[in-house]
Design an enzyme around this catalytic site. Sequence first.
Site, PDB file in Angstrom:
ATOM      1  N   LYS A   1      15.531   4.074   8.776  1.00 51.30           N
ATOM      2  CA  LYS A   1      15.819   5.386   8.287  1.00 51.30           C
ATOM      3  C   LYS A   1      16.765   6.103   8.572  1.00 51.30           C
ATOM      4  CE  LYS A   1      10.615   6.432   7.879  1.00 51.30           C
ATOM      5  NZ  LYS A   1       9.791   7.787   7.743  1.00 51.30           N
TER       6      LYS A   1
ATOM      7  N   TYR B   1       8.180   6.721  -2.272  1.00 44.82           N
ATOM      8  CA  TYR B   1       7.107   7.280  -1.677  1.00 44.82           C
ATOM      9  C   TYR B   1       6.146   7.995  -2.760  1.00 44.82           C
ATOM     10  CZ  TYR B   1       8.822   6.684   3.168  1.00 44.82           C
ATOM     11  OH  TYR B   1       9.205   6.080   4.202  1.00 44.82           O
TER      12      TYR B   1
ATOM     13  N   PHE C   1       4.852  17.765   2.262  1.00 46.02           N
ATOM     14  CA  PHE C   1       6.059  17.388   2.869  1.00 46.02           C
ATOM     15  C   PHE C   1       6.951  16.405   2.036  1.00 46.02           C
ATOM     16  CE2 PHE C   1       2.646  14.486   4.246  1.00 46.02           C
ATOM     17  CZ  PHE C   1       3.136  13.201   3.636  1.00 46.02           C
TER      18      PHE C   1
ATOM     19  N   ARG D   1       3.205  -1.988  12.670  1.00 47.16           N
ATOM     20  CA  ARG D   1       2.400  -0.702  12.801  1.00 47.16           C
ATOM     21  C   ARG D   1       2.281  -0.369  14.355  1.00 47.16           C
ATOM     22  NH1 ARG D   1       1.906   2.350   8.279  1.00 47.16           N
ATOM     23  NH2 ARG D   1       0.391   3.395   9.167  1.00 47.16           N
TER      24      ARG D   1
ATOM     25  N   THR E   1       2.838   8.018  13.476  1.00 47.83           N
ATOM     26  CA  THR E   1       3.877   8.682  12.667  1.00 47.83           C
ATOM     27  C   THR E   1       4.462   9.629  13.457  1.00 47.83           C
ATOM     28  OG1 THR E   1       2.500   8.371  10.606  1.00 47.83           O
ATOM     29  CG2 THR E   1       4.177   9.913  10.306  1.00 47.83           C
TER      30      THR E   1
ATOM     31  N   ARG F   1       9.069   4.630  18.037  1.00 46.81           N
ATOM     32  CA  ARG F   1       8.984   6.058  17.632  1.00 46.81           C
ATOM     33  C   ARG F   1       9.066   6.883  18.827  1.00 46.81           C
ATOM     34  NH1 ARG F   1       5.366   5.611  12.333  1.00 46.81           N
ATOM     35  NH2 ARG F   1       6.708   5.264  10.780  1.00 46.81           N
TER      36      ARG F   1
ATOM     37  N   ASN G   1      11.165  10.175  11.934  1.00 46.54           N
ATOM     38  CA  ASN G   1      10.636   9.035  12.789  1.00 46.54           C
ATOM     39  C   ASN G   1      11.426   7.789  12.751  1.00 46.54           C
ATOM     40  OD1 ASN G   1       9.570   8.154  10.438  1.00 46.54           O
ATOM     41  ND2 ASN G   1       7.710   8.567  10.849  1.00 46.54           N
TER      42      ASN G   1
ATOM     43  N   HIS H   1       9.997   3.116   8.996  1.00 46.76           N
ATOM     44  CA  HIS H   1       8.715   3.038   8.271  1.00 46.76           C
ATOM     45  C   HIS H   1       8.479   1.570   8.292  1.00 46.76           C
ATOM     46  CE1 HIS H   1       6.352   3.201   4.699  1.00 46.76           C
ATOM     47  NE2 HIS H   1       6.778   1.923   4.374  1.00 46.76           N
TER      48      HIS H   1
ATOM     49  N   GLU I   1       6.236  -2.953  -1.702  1.00 45.66           N
ATOM     50  CA  GLU I   1       7.395  -2.219  -1.194  1.00 45.66           C
ATOM     51  C   GLU I   1       8.351  -3.294  -1.066  1.00 45.66           C
ATOM     52  OE1 GLU I   1       4.603   1.228   1.625  1.00 45.66           O
ATOM     53  OE2 GLU I   1       6.106  -0.433   2.637  1.00 45.66           O
TER      54      GLU I   1
HETATM   55  P1  CMP Z   1       6.339   6.746   6.875  1.00 46.78           P
HETATM   56  O1  CMP Z   1       5.654   5.597   7.500  1.00 46.78           O
HETATM   57  O2  CMP Z   1       7.707   6.327   6.164  1.00 46.78           O
HETATM   58  O3  CMP Z   1       5.510   7.276   5.590  1.00 46.78           O
HETATM   59  C1  CMP Z   1       5.631   8.309   4.889  1.00 46.78           C
HETATM   60  C2  CMP Z   1       6.206   9.464   5.849  1.00 46.78           C
HETATM   61  O4  CMP Z   1       6.144  10.894   5.600  1.00 46.78           O
HETATM   62  C3  CMP Z   1       6.182   9.366   7.316  1.00 46.78           C
HETATM   63  O5  CMP Z   1       6.467   8.082   7.673  1.00 46.78           O
HETATM   64  C4  CMP Z   1       6.690  10.445   7.823  1.00 46.78           C
HETATM   65  O6  CMP Z   1       8.047  10.263   7.948  1.00 46.78           O
HETATM   66  C5  CMP Z   1       6.880  11.557   6.358  1.00 46.78           C
HETATM   67  N1  CMP Z   1       6.290  12.724   6.929  1.00 46.78           N
HETATM   68  C6  CMP Z   1       6.770  13.848   6.859  1.00 46.78           C
HETATM   69  N2  CMP Z   1       5.816  15.107   7.191  1.00 46.78           N
HETATM   70  C7  CMP Z   1       4.785  14.442   7.409  1.00 46.78           C
HETATM   71  C8  CMP Z   1       3.455  14.857   7.641  1.00 46.78           C
HETATM   72  N3  CMP Z   1       3.084  16.189   7.889  1.00 46.78           N
HETATM   73  N4  CMP Z   1       2.372  13.998   7.766  1.00 46.78           N
HETATM   74  C9  CMP Z   1       2.593  12.628   7.588  1.00 46.78           C
HETATM   75  N5  CMP Z   1       3.946  12.138   7.082  1.00 46.78           N
HETATM   76  C10 CMP Z   1       4.855  12.855   7.118  1.00 46.78           C
END
Ligand code: CMP
Length: 140
Positions: free
Chosen positions: A9, A49, A57, A85, A91, A102, A112, A115, A126
């Site tokens: 990212k 997304y 968010f 993962r 996350t 992470r 974070n 992805h 994707e």
């Molecule tokens: P990712 O795995 O890229 O998939 C969705 C993304 O939304 C997640 O990682 C986070 O970086 C982002 N995100 C931001 N805020 C939140 C939240 N409150 N809960 C879950 N994902 C979030």
Amino acid sequence: MEKTLAILKPDCVRKNLIGDVIKQITEAGFRVRGMRMVWLTAETAGGFYEVHRERPFFQDLVAFMSSGPCVPIVLEKDNAVADFRALIGATDPADAAEGTVRKRFADSKGENIVHGSDSVENAAIEIGYFFAGRDLVALG
Ligand code: CMP
């Protein structure tokens, strides 16, 4: 062989961590089948997304993902989706296991670092968002 999509990212790129993160990924046994560097528009990030569009968010996520270049990577390994993962961790880096990507490198749930696709089915969707079949190089 199973594939998954990783995206390094914009925070990963800004913090100059591309090499460190790819090193951890390849040392864990993943092979790189395709890689690009792209600066997403808000529209493209929002499309990627789409499943999160109604989440509170979403706007922050789109703003962040279009704030600078990112690096989509197609990775291949047995059990790639689940293993990736596990490698990247939860996350929220505060909840991520010690030694995960992470935990090591991320600042927050929003920023974070990386992805990873959440299912084999979504990985195929994707990957198609960033790569055509001819972009995936055969490995010797
Ligand atoms: P990712 O795995 O890229 O998939 C969705 C993304 O939304 C997640 O990682 C986070 O970086 C982002 N995100 C931001 N805020 C939140 C939240 N409150 N809960 C879950 N994902 C979030």
